[in-house]
Design an enzyme around this catalytic site. Structure first.
Site, PDB file in Angstrom:
ATOM      1  N   LYS A  20      57.328  62.624  44.206  1.00 27.41           N
ATOM      2  CA  LYS A  20      56.302  63.679  44.238  1.00 27.41           C
ATOM      3  C   LYS A  20      55.232  63.320  45.250  1.00 27.41           C
ATOM      4  O   LYS A  20      55.039  62.162  45.614  1.00 27.41           O
ATOM      5  CB  LYS A  20      55.648  63.904  42.862  1.00 27.41           C
ATOM      6  N   ALA A 117      53.801  53.446  45.941  1.00 28.56           N
ATOM      7  CA  ALA A 117      53.535  54.126  47.205  1.00 28.56           C
ATOM      8  C   ALA A 117      52.827  55.467  47.052  1.00 28.56           C
ATOM      9  O   ALA A 117      52.668  56.201  48.011  1.00 28.56           O
ATOM     10  CB  ALA A 117      54.862  54.344  47.927  1.00 28.56           C
ATOM     11  N   GLY A 118      52.432  55.811  45.821  1.00 28.87           N
ATOM     12  CA  GLY A 118      51.795  57.115  45.609  1.00 28.87           C
ATOM     13  C   GLY A 118      52.797  58.252  45.575  1.00 28.87           C
ATOM     14  O   GLY A 118      52.439  59.411  45.751  1.00 28.87           O
ATOM     15  N   MET A 119      54.092  57.915  45.324  1.00 26.78           N
ATOM     16  CA  MET A 119      55.132  58.950  45.286  1.00 26.78           C
ATOM     17  C   MET A 119      55.836  59.011  43.936  1.00 26.78           C
ATOM     18  O   MET A 119      56.899  59.616  43.792  1.00 26.78           O
ATOM     19  CB  MET A 119      56.131  58.727  46.417  1.00 26.78           C
ATOM     20  N   GLY A 121      57.546  56.961  42.090  1.00 27.19           N
ATOM     21  CA  GLY A 121      58.920  56.473  41.944  1.00 27.19           C
ATOM     22  C   GLY A 121      59.233  56.043  40.526  1.00 27.19           C
ATOM     23  O   GLY A 121      60.308  56.349  39.988  1.00 27.19           O
ATOM     24  N   GLY A 122      58.304  55.345  39.897  1.00 30.35           N
ATOM     25  CA  GLY A 122      58.525  54.897  38.513  1.00 30.35           C
ATOM     26  C   GLY A 122      58.645  56.096  37.578  1.00 30.35           C
ATOM     27  O   GLY A 122      59.512  56.129  36.706  1.00 30.35           O
ATOM     28  N   ALA A 124      59.556  59.115  38.411  1.00 25.04           N
ATOM     29  CA  ALA A 124      60.809  59.823  38.715  1.00 25.04           C
ATOM     30  C   ALA A 124      61.969  59.149  37.981  1.00 25.04           C
ATOM     31  O   ALA A 124      62.844  59.826  37.436  1.00 25.04           O
ATOM     32  CB  ALA A 124      61.067  59.828  40.220  1.00 25.04           C
ATOM     33  N   ASP A 156      52.104  61.605  35.506  1.00 30.05           N
ATOM     34  CA  ASP A 156      52.883  62.487  36.380  1.00 30.05           C
ATOM     35  C   ASP A 156      54.338  62.654  35.932  1.00 30.05           C
ATOM     36  O   ASP A 156      55.112  63.335  36.571  1.00 30.05           O
ATOM     37  CB  ASP A 156      52.785  62.089  37.858  1.00 30.05           C
TER      38      ASP A 156
HETATM   39  P1  ATP Z   1      51.545  55.880  40.190  1.00 35.08           P
HETATM   40  O1  ATP Z   1      52.592  56.657  39.435  1.00 35.08           O
HETATM   41  O2  ATP Z   1      50.727  54.941  39.340  1.00 35.08           O
HETATM   42  O3  ATP Z   1      50.787  56.661  41.215  1.00 35.08           O
HETATM   43  P2  ATP Z   1      53.050  54.963  42.388  1.00 35.08           P
HETATM   44  O4  ATP Z   1      53.695  56.273  42.544  1.00 35.08           O
HETATM   45  O5  ATP Z   1      52.048  54.575  43.412  1.00 35.08           O
HETATM   46  O6  ATP Z   1      52.410  54.825  40.987  1.00 35.08           O
HETATM   47  P3  ATP Z   1      55.425  53.586  41.553  1.00 35.08           P
HETATM   48  O7  ATP Z   1      56.510  53.488  42.564  1.00 35.08           O
HETATM   49  O8  ATP Z   1      55.607  54.493  40.413  1.00 35.08           O
HETATM   50  O9  ATP Z   1      54.085  53.823  42.331  1.00 35.08           O
HETATM   51  O10 ATP Z   1      55.184  52.084  41.042  1.00 35.08           O
HETATM   52  C1  ATP Z   1      54.038  51.636  40.372  1.00 35.08           C
HETATM   53  C2  ATP Z   1      54.399  50.311  39.679  1.00 35.08           C
HETATM   54  O11 ATP Z   1      55.217  50.612  38.559  1.00 35.08           O
HETATM   55  C3  ATP Z   1      55.240  49.372  40.548  1.00 35.08           C
HETATM   56  O12 ATP Z   1      54.435  48.434  41.186  1.00 35.08           O
HETATM   57  C4  ATP Z   1      56.197  48.707  39.568  1.00 35.08           C
HETATM   58  O13 ATP Z   1      55.805  47.404  39.247  1.00 35.08           O
HETATM   59  C5  ATP Z   1      56.115  49.559  38.309  1.00 35.08           C
HETATM   60  N1  ATP Z   1      57.438  50.133  37.949  1.00 35.08           N
HETATM   61  C6  ATP Z   1      58.029  50.032  36.770  1.00 35.08           C
HETATM   62  N2  ATP Z   1      59.221  50.665  36.772  1.00 35.08           N
HETATM   63  C7  ATP Z   1      59.402  51.179  37.985  1.00 35.08           C
HETATM   64  C8  ATP Z   1      60.453  51.919  38.600  1.00 35.08           C
HETATM   65  N3  ATP Z   1      61.568  52.259  37.939  1.00 35.08           N
HETATM   66  N4  ATP Z   1      60.293  52.267  39.880  1.00 35.08           N
HETATM   67  C9  ATP Z   1      59.156  51.936  40.560  1.00 35.08           C
HETATM   68  N5  ATP Z   1      58.154  51.228  40.027  1.00 35.08           N
HETATM   69  C10 ATP Z   1      58.253  50.846  38.747  1.00 35.08           C
END
Ligand code: ATP
Length: 304
Positions: A20, A117-119, A121-122, A124, A156
């Site tokens: 996202k 990365a602000g996208m 990923g976790g 998703a 999110d």
């Molecule tokens: P946020 O949702 O807080 O804005 P983000 O989008 O910047 O986070 P994500 O890629 O969701 O970043 O990762 C945030 C942290 O969540 C990572 O540093 C990681 O340690 C943790 N994490 C746990 N599970 C996952 C996953 N399946 N994928 C990515 N990060 C994960």
């Protein structure tokens, strides 16, 4: 017994879940009743960079397992022993509890969304897990019920279940789905926030709480659609350089994705895409370039 509608058990489901971004991100005051989280008014948009989560049934009593795949695992690569904190595993446990199933499931995550990365990923990956289990366990719950489970896991995640566009309020967890014909989306599309895009991604991660702490100190930049943009740039200046270069090279819009450090550049033409790509490559102001488009939606596949 789970089934696929033909009386056969479903043993394996895989879900492609998009990343996202936030086309607008207006940050209000921190609220003590939300544990210090800030009030948000945001327009989420799903971006077609997909993680694939595959959920496979295991023997009763076998417990869960998690395997991570992909070239860009960030800090996840080193946290193998800490897999219970992976968002996909948290989602597995939340769904198991909500539906009274045992979490006897093997999860495999093919990661393509940049980490930290602000996208989202976790989120998703958690959303993909929830969607996969909804099919694997033949629950057939409506999206609203799945969103209730998702909301317990993070702000999110409810959005990640549906993708497309949505307005998020509260601390981002209250979702109102928006069609591309809604006034907000039409206006943003007119301004160039749709279609083809390049993601400028980084090895470095930004921790969301640190970005909010910086925002509390310096506030939003004048005219920024994303109120966290200046805070993210001050913590990660290469993102600011990437935005400037993309706009100079012909991007229609270029901005920090969520809390950064990733940069999204919407590129209206092939020429603009090539120009932004070569500017970024020459100056090395990003570490990786991913070509994609928006909006996007999760896709569920029954494998076996
Ligand atoms: P946020 O949702 O807080 O804005 P983000 O989008 O910047 O986070 P994500 O890629 O969701 O970043 O990762 C945030 C942290 O969540 C990572 O540093 C990681 O340690 C943790 N994490 C746990 N599970 C996952 C996953 N399946 N994928 C990515 N990060 C994960």
């Amino acid at each position: 017994m789970s089934g696929n509608g033909n009386g056969n058990a479903i043993n394996e489901v895989s879900v492609d879940c998009p990343a996202k971004t936030n086309l607008t991100l207006h940050v209000g005051a921190p609220r003590s009743e939300w544990g210090g989280r800030h009030e948000l008014d945001t327009i989420y948009c799903a971006v077609g960079v997909y993680d694939t989560v595959t959920a496979s049934r295991k023997k009763p009593g076998a417990g869960f397992s998690l395997n991570l795949d992909g070239a860009y695992l960030g800090d996840l690569a080193s946290s193998g022993s800490d897999m219970r904190r992976n968002h996909a595993v948290l989602a597995l446990f939340a769904m198991a509890e909500a539906s009274s199933h045992e979490p006897d499931v093997a999860l495999n995550i093919e990661k393509r969304i940049p980490v930290g990365a602000g996208m989202a990923g976790g989120s998703a990956d958690a959303a993909a897990t929830i969607l996969a289990l909804n099919t694997l366990w033949n629950l057939d719950w409506p999206i609203e019920r799945l969103q209730q489970v998702a909301a317990t896991l993070g702000a999110d995640m409810p959005f990640c279940l549906t993708g497309g566009y949505a307005r998020g309020t509260g601390f981002g967890e209250q979702i109102e789905q928006l069609s591309k014909h809604s006034n907000d989306v039409r206006e943003l599309t007119k301004q160039g926030f749709a279609g083809r895009l390049l993601v400028g991604a980084y090895q470095a991660e930004l921790r969301t709480p640190e970005v909010y702490a910086m925002f509390d100190q310096i506030g939003a930049g004048a005219g920024d659609n994303n109120h966290l943009q200046q805070a993210a740039i001050s913590l990660h200046p290469r993102s600011g350089q990437a935005i400037d270069e993309a706009l100079l090279a012909g991007a229609k819009q270029a901005f920090i994705s969520g809390s950064g450090p990733s940069v999204i550049a919407f590129v209206p033409t092939d020429d603009a895409a090539r120009a932004v790509q070569s500017a970024w490559q020459q100056s090395r102001c990003v570490d990786r370039i991913i070509a994609s488009k928006a909006p996007a939606h999760p896709i569920v596949h029954i494998i076996a």
